[in-house]
Motif scaffolding. Sequence first.
Motif, PDB file in Angstrom:
ATOM      1  N   TYR A 181     -17.930 -30.829  34.816  1.00  0.00           N
ATOM      2  CA  TYR A 181     -16.881 -31.853  34.779  1.00  0.00           C
ATOM      3  C   TYR A 181     -17.157 -33.255  33.849  1.00  0.00           C
ATOM      4  CZ  TYR A 181     -15.269 -30.043  39.133  1.00  0.00           C
ATOM      5  OH  TYR A 181     -14.794 -28.806  40.207  1.00  0.00           O
TER       6      TYR A 181
ATOM      7  N   ASP B  34     -15.833 -36.276  30.938  1.00  0.00           N
ATOM      8  CA  ASP B  34     -14.758 -37.113  30.114  1.00  0.00           C
ATOM      9  C   ASP B  34     -14.655 -36.338  28.914  1.00  0.00           C
ATOM     10  OD1 ASP B  34     -13.928 -39.036  28.468  1.00  0.00           O
ATOM     11  OD2 ASP B  34     -14.375 -40.607  29.954  1.00  0.00           O
TER      12      ASP B  34
ATOM     13  N   ARG C 102     -14.323 -37.841  26.052  1.00  0.00           N
ATOM     14  CA  ARG C 102     -15.075 -38.601  25.354  1.00  0.00           C
ATOM     15  C   ARG C 102     -16.533 -38.523  25.032  1.00  0.00           C
ATOM     16  NH1 ARG C 102     -12.492 -44.115  27.280  1.00  0.00           N
ATOM     17  NH2 ARG C 102     -13.087 -42.978  29.222  1.00  0.00           N
TER      18      ARG C 102
ATOM     19  N   GLU D 159     -11.996 -31.265  32.308  1.00  0.00           N
ATOM     20  CA  GLU D 159     -11.812 -32.495  31.725  1.00  0.00           C
ATOM     21  C   GLU D 159     -11.418 -33.482  32.805  1.00  0.00           C
ATOM     22  OE1 GLU D 159      -9.476 -32.693  28.339  1.00  0.00           O
ATOM     23  OE2 GLU D 159     -11.181 -31.512  27.071  1.00  0.00           O
TER      24      GLU D 159
ATOM     25  N   SER E 218     -10.691 -38.069  33.621  1.00  0.00           N
ATOM     26  CA  SER E 218     -10.787 -39.139  33.487  1.00  0.00           C
ATOM     27  C   SER E 218     -11.873 -39.850  34.019  1.00  0.00           C
ATOM     28  CB  SER E 218      -9.520 -39.970  33.910  1.00  0.00           C
ATOM     29  OG  SER E 218      -8.307 -39.264  33.448  1.00  0.00           O
ATOM     30  N   THR E 219     -12.455 -40.957  33.315  1.00  0.00           N
ATOM     31  CA  THR E 219     -13.334 -41.789  33.782  1.00  0.00           C
ATOM     32  C   THR E 219     -13.200 -42.295  35.155  1.00  0.00           C
ATOM     33  OG1 THR E 219     -12.666 -43.700  32.588  1.00  0.00           O
ATOM     34  CG2 THR E 219     -14.228 -42.326  31.504  1.00  0.00           C
ATOM     35  N   HIS E 220     -11.858 -42.768  35.341  1.00  0.00           N
ATOM     36  CA  HIS E 220     -11.859 -43.263  36.886  1.00  0.00           C
ATOM     37  C   HIS E 220     -11.650 -42.313  37.761  1.00  0.00           C
ATOM     38  CE1 HIS E 220      -7.653 -42.001  35.625  1.00  0.00           C
ATOM     39  NE2 HIS E 220      -7.371 -41.916  37.015  1.00  0.00           N
ATOM     40  N   GLN E 221     -11.653 -40.793  37.630  1.00  0.00           N
ATOM     41  CA  GLN E 221     -11.599 -40.052  38.791  1.00  0.00           C
ATOM     42  C   GLN E 221     -12.927 -39.988  39.264  1.00  0.00           C
ATOM     43  OE1 GLN E 221      -9.897 -36.909  36.485  1.00  0.00           O
ATOM     44  NE2 GLN E 221      -8.316 -36.711  37.815  1.00  0.00           N
TER      45      GLN E 221
END
Length: 55
Positions: free
Chosen positions: A12, A14, A16, A37, A39-42
């Motif tokens: 998993y 991000d 970036r 992929e 998101s950083t908030h997930q």
Amino acid sequence: MARVPLDIRQIYLDPRAAILPRGQAILAQFPGAERIEVSTHQWVTWRPPGTDQPR
């Protein structure tokens, strides 16, 4: 104590992080792993294989 190799099947990440040198080095160590992929908030919650229920 002998080191046991890990069987990494999924990573998993991000998107970036994959462009950074360290991210590329880690991904290169596990070329056969599926890249998922996020998101950083997930939050990534481990689920037993074959289920969709968090453990």
